[in-house]
Motif scaffolding. Structure first.
Motif, PDB file in Angstrom:
ATOM      1  N   LEU A  93      56.607  44.339 101.816  1.00  0.00           N
ATOM      2  CA  LEU A  93      56.579  44.206 100.356  1.00  0.00           C
ATOM      3  C   LEU A  93      55.140  44.129  99.874  1.00  0.00           C
ATOM      4  N   PHE A  94      54.323  43.310 100.534  1.00  0.00           N
ATOM      5  CA  PHE A  94      52.943  43.113 100.093  1.00  0.00           C
ATOM      6  C   PHE A  94      52.057  44.308 100.445  1.00  0.00           C
ATOM      7  N   VAL A  95      52.376  44.977 101.560  1.00  0.00           N
ATOM      8  CA  VAL A  95      51.622  46.183 101.935  1.00  0.00           C
ATOM      9  C   VAL A  95      51.803  47.259 100.869  1.00  0.00           C
ATOM     10  N   ILE A 139      50.519  50.634  95.992  1.00  0.00           N
ATOM     11  CA  ILE A 139      50.830  51.150  94.649  1.00  0.00           C
ATOM     12  C   ILE A 139      49.746  50.747  93.671  1.00  0.00           C
ATOM     13  N   GLU A 140      49.313  49.499  93.752  1.00  0.00           N
ATOM     14  CA  GLU A 140      48.244  49.048  92.867  1.00  0.00           C
ATOM     15  C   GLU A 140      46.950  49.808  93.136  1.00  0.00           C
ATOM     16  N   GLY A 141      46.792  50.247  94.389  1.00  0.00           N
ATOM     17  CA  GLY A 141      45.594  50.988  94.769  1.00  0.00           C
ATOM     18  C   GLY A 141      45.662  52.474  94.458  1.00  0.00           C
ATOM     19  N   GLU A 166      43.544  51.453 105.671  1.00  0.00           N
ATOM     20  CA  GLU A 166      42.901  52.062 104.508  1.00  0.00           C
ATOM     21  C   GLU A 166      42.651  51.052 103.390  1.00  0.00           C
ATOM     22  N   LEU A 167      43.642  50.223 103.104  1.00  0.00           N
ATOM     23  CA  LEU A 167      43.543  49.288 101.981  1.00  0.00           C
ATOM     24  C   LEU A 167      42.782  48.022 102.331  1.00  0.00           C
ATOM     25  N   GLY A 168      42.809  47.669 103.614  1.00  0.00           N
ATOM     26  CA  GLY A 168      42.184  46.424 104.057  1.00  0.00           C
ATOM     27  C   GLY A 168      43.215  45.309 104.137  1.00  0.00           C
ATOM     28  N   VAL A 201      50.338  43.651 109.012  1.00  0.00           N
ATOM     29  CA  VAL A 201      51.143  44.492 108.126  1.00  0.00           C
ATOM     30  C   VAL A 201      52.602  44.511 108.537  1.00  0.00           C
ATOM     31  N   LEU A 202      52.896  44.121 109.777  1.00  0.00           N
ATOM     32  CA  LEU A 202      54.274  44.112 110.270  1.00  0.00           C
ATOM     33  C   LEU A 202      54.870  42.711 110.249  1.00  0.00           C
ATOM     34  N   GLY A 203      54.217  41.779 109.541  1.00  0.00           N
ATOM     35  CA  GLY A 203      54.792  40.446 109.369  1.00  0.00           C
ATOM     36  C   GLY A 203      54.614  39.534 110.550  1.00  0.00           C
TER      37      GLY A 203
END
Length: 457
Positions: free
Chosen positions: A144-146, A151-153, A204-206, A230-232
């Protein structure tokens, strides 16, 4: 709860005697009636194996200390719990967890009211509240947070990404099933929970940006910033993950869980009433709308298919390594529910995956929870901001020089380039150009500026 016969039978008997004395003193019963009552001889009904409301009250009632001042008058506490939802949630967890495992469930209404809280399969056997206390790895539900960060990026659901083998800092993530789909859309990557795509997005996003997004949405537990985050891989609580999903359902506005709506004295005087905290816009509407769109796809045709309930649902599955934890979190018709399953000792549970038992339990519960609520469609038709493909001025606009505070500097504007055919070679930005733009003579220094070493003449 302290005087409950199931918690302390002697305390219950003693309290009953006190109540009888007070009733006599108040003239509600006669001395003969009081003398005829023998609390110690009262036969108690057999203890029910399930008393899951206690998970909620054990969590909610201690909050009174911070809400009201100490009072000598008896009080009534009005809570947010919905007994019908609590009963349905209890049955979904009790009947849905794999053998030998435990489960937890939390439901938040759109304003943050906790409508149901199940902290385990049987309160009488274990009063440990796994819904608010246990720390467990969220697995792919953390994506969800990734994807919020992506999307914000600037990412869009139909943008192309590549599902391929990757290695980041010596870590090589694998997809469930071990296969790779090649070029796919972001929507497909999320719907089928592609780990390699999440890993690439994290690089890519950090991972620090993703961690900050999780913090923004109410995660308070420690968060690793290693590539596997990223995988929790970082542990969190069921109620905090549910809160994060509820904030997406609220179109990116913060949702704060609460359990007590008001407190009154026995005379009816209101001594506390819940006031909703000011909502904070965590992400723009279009980010939350696009995220909801992805989660709706994950249920409609992805890993969360078992959570379909015959009305719009948006959600995400989560499974950790060796099937130690299974999650499903999602929302429908104004209710957001998080379900977790696993063993207390964190040993593997055979075939435990978020899209199986947790998603089924979520669906079985939510069908009942939303039955009397109107069907709601999600606001997923959003307008994305225009992408900045080139850092050039719009046609007909004039570029100007600005100082370090962003204020325009009087002088000669840079020529605007309209097209390759009428392009004008920009004037060289040297000392002479800057002097003319600032309107100063060579050798003068702006008041308040610090002069560097003299420029060779």
């Amino acid at each position: 709860s302290h005087y409950s016969p199931t918690a302390d039978a002697q305390a219950a008997i003693g309290r009953a005697g006190v109540v009888i004395e007070v009733m006599q003193d108040a003239g509600m019963i006669t001395a003969e009636q009081a003398a005829s009552v023998k609390p110690a001889k009262v036969k108690l009904a057999g203890d029910k194996a399930q008393d899951s409301v206690r998970y909620f009250t054990d969590w909610a009632l201690p909050q009174l200390e911070s809400l009201i001042d100490e009072t000598e008058k008896p009080i009534d506490v009005w809570t947010t719990l919905d007994l019908g939802m609590q009963r349905a949630g209890t049955n979904a967890i009790k009947n849905g967890v794999p053998a030998g495992a435990q489960g937890a469930l939390v439901t938040l209404d759109r304003d943050g009211a906790v409508r149901a809280m199940v902290g385990g399969t049987d309160y009488a056997k274990s009063n440990y509240n796994r819904a608010v206390t246990a720390l467990r790895q969220p697995g792919s539900s953390w994506k969800l947070f990734v994807y919020l960060t992506a999307i914000e990026g600037g990412y869009r659901p139909e943008d192309k990404v590549e599902d391929k083998p990757v290695t980041i800092g010596g870590w090589t993530p694998k997809n469930s099933g071990g296969n790779f789909a090649g070029e796919i859309t972001l929507r497909t990557a999320f719907s089928y929970s592609k780990n390699t795509v999440a890993a690439q997005l994290g690089e890519e996003l950090g991972t620090s940006s993703i961690s900050n997004m999780a913090r923004r949405f109410g995660i308070t537990t420690p968060i690793s910033t290693g590539p596997a985050m990223v995988l929790g891989s970082s542990e969190t609580r069921v109620i905090e993950m549910t809160r994060a999903f509820a904030s997406v359902a609220a179109r990116g506005r913060s949702v704060t869980p609460y359990a007590i709506s008001k407190v009154t004295t026995i005379d009816g005087d209101v001594i506390y009433k819940h006031k909703p905290p000011k909502q904070v816009q965590l992400v723009e509407d279009y980010v939350a709308g696009a995220m909801t769109d992805l989660m709706q796809s994950a249920v409609a045709g992805g890993t969360g298919g078992a959570a379909q309930i015959g009305r719009p649902v948006a959600g995400k599955t989560g499974t950790t390594s060796s099937n130690k934890d299974g999650w499903f979190l999602g929302f429908s018709s104004g209710l957001t529910t998080g379900v977790w399953m696993g063993r207390d000792d964190a040993r593997p549970v055979g075939n435990l995956q978020g899209g199986h038992a947790p998603a089924r339990a979520w669906g079985n519960y939510m069908r009942i929870a939303v039955a009397n609520r109107p069907v709601e469609h999600f606001a997923t038709d959003v307008s994305f901001p225009e992408r900045l493909e080139e850092d050039t001025a719009a046609e007909g606009e004039e570029e100007i020089l600005v100082d370090e505070n962003g204020m325009p500097i009087e002088g000669e504007p840079l020529p605007t380039v309209h097209s390759p055919d009428d392009a004008i070679e920009p004037e060289q930005v040297d000392d002479e150009f800057i002097d003319r733009a600032l309107g100063r003579n060579r050798g003068q220094v702006d008041p308040g500026s610090v002069e560097d070493e003299p420029t060779p003449q």
